[in-house]
Design a protein around this motif. Structure first.
Motif: not given
Length: 236
Positions: A10, A52, A54, A56, A67, A87, A89
């Motif tokens: 990501n 990551d 997060e 996708y 997750n 990440s 985040n």
């Protein structure tokens, strides 16, 4: 040549880091799907994973993995390679969850590319030593009837396997590898969570208690994992 796998890219780190990785002699693979990531890891083609939290991609949902923390747990169940989470985040609870699930490091993106490279080199250096790529390093540690097999990430006591969480395993491995050395609460916390040990006493105490309950015949009179009052903990 060490090989690095990047999954769920990501952040676009592959393009940014490729020149630095190439300069260090690292080969980089990118997995676009969970299935491909598993294949690389199970066939032992890579020595380190960057991922990551997060996620996708439809394949993660199809696999029931909603997750990145769940993905980390799955990876850790099949491999002991170092895992660096990269990440955007920055949530502390997400970071702690990732480390508890088996990540070895957590880097907030964007970051200094040289810092990320240093962290990669550090993890690969440690993994190289523990993997017996260096033939002088032993990966099976014995303390009387306690055996920690870092090849299989398995702990046995008197021949019976003991089920530890990823964090419990890391704490015990740290102490077993340095048998007889006393580690302070701060040293244990910072070695495992890679964060400053602020208010870590209760966190470490809880994990130590859980480990003792699993490896000791009598947790109140521990044979293996001992407290050195006013200093910290040691094994042996």
């Amino acid at each position: 040549m060490s090989s690095i796998l990047v999954y769920n890219n990501n952040t676009g780190v592959v393009g940014l880091m490729q020149p630095l990785f190439a300069g260090e002699g690292y080969q980089v693979f990118e997995a676009q799907t969970l299935q491909k990531m598993r294949q690389y890891i199970e066939e032992r083609q890579v020595q380190l994973l960057i991922t990551d939290v997060e996620l996708y991609g439809e394949d993660t949902y199809e696999a029931g993995l909603m997750n990145g923390v769940e993905v980390l747990r799955e990876i850790r169940s099949i491999s002991s390679i170092p895992i660096i989470v990269l990440s955007e985040n920055a949530n502390e609870m997400v970071k702690i969850g990732a480390l508890n699930a088996g990540a070895d490091d957590y880097v907030i993106y964007p970051c200094n590319p040289l810092e990320l490279l240093a962290r990669v080199k550090s993890q690969l250096r440690r993994y190289t030593q523990l993997s017996n790529i260096s033939s002088n390093i032993e990966r099976i540690y014995k303390v009387n009837d306690l055996v920690l097999d870092d090849i299989c990430r398995k702990v046995t006591v008197e021949g019976k396997e003991v089920r530890l969480t990823p964090i419990e395993y890391k704490i015990l491995r740290l102490l077993v590898q340095e048998r007889g050395r006393v580690f302070s609460i701060g040293q244990i916390y910072e070695s495992i969570w890679h964060m400053k040990a602020i208010g870590a006493d209760n966190t470490i105490a809880v994990h130590i208690r859980h480990i003792r309950e699993k490896i000791e015949r009598n947790p109140k009179e521990p044979q293996y994992l001992k407290v050195v009052w006013g200093t910290g903990y040691k094994v042996g």
